[in-house]
Design a protein around this motif. Sequence first.
Motif: not given
Length: 344
Positions: A39, A42, A44-45, A48
Amino acid sequence: MSTSAAGGAGSNDSNAGRRQSKRPKYSKFTQQELPACKPILTPRAVISAFLIVTIVFIPIGVASLIASHDVVEIIDRYDSQCIPPNVTDKVAYIQTPGEKPCNRTLRVDKRMKSPIYVYYQLDNFYQNHRRYVKSRNDEQLRDSKNANSTSGCDPEDSANGMPIVPCGLIAWSLFNDTYSFSRSSINLTVNKNDISWKSDRDHKFGSDVFPKNFQNGSLIGGGSLDENTPLSKQEDLIVWMRTAALPTFRKLYGRIEVDLEKGDVIQVNLNNVYNTYSFNGKKKLVLSTTTWLGGKNDFLGIAYLTVGGLSFFLAMVFTLVYLVKPRQLGDPSYLSWNRNPGGQ
């Protein structure tokens, strides 16, 4: 000459075969060629992930705190209140043989739904001391064939030239205050069955092991045991011998299996004979209900709320940084050799 050459060639072939046999069998696992998840973190990740932790942890924390606050507890410290006012030497008083009855009154401020668990709580009692914890013999407790096995039980290993069963300081210091309860002059039965761990009854204390020569020494430490009852049935002893990790602990005494209503007055008749005065300990009687989470414990809820709140805070910080100063993913201009072409 040809024979030697042939032999030499054969020898080389065998060596080559042996070298090839050492080569591991090819597989994607041994060659680390299996598919892998890599993975990329980022913005956003990451944001989240923090928000997911927040959404999961905060409701669990709130539910845990609500469940903890639904537990009803009555706590009564009686060690100082059950000493007659004319007594100046508490240690000498408690060490005097004989019963020392004491009456206490408990008021129920909130309805308590059965079963109501009765605990005794001791403060400043270090059951986790190394010598204390080791002062027992598990083989003796488990099998009657090892009744004479008292290794590790010093100094409570024998009395009057005979081995003690159960031996050791833990059993010797068995808590022996007793409690009885009544409401409106009607006795409240305390169920003392199944108050210990089933695994302890079945595997650690033998059904064919009976107390012998117990509390027959010159110094009596605590409670006595029925010599006609096997150790697997002596549940007060089994509960006591599961030593506590902290100096303040509670141990289950029994269960009251009727509801107590708000406004009820509970009369407690207790026998105050256990010596906590010589080490400035405290004794408390605790009546408590339970919920799906167990007893009263705010730590779990606070821990979940703390982690959830911290995750929410970090999610907001990363979101603000991402919006105010965005950065292109994989931008080569941030590489050190691009930022400092001269290598400085």
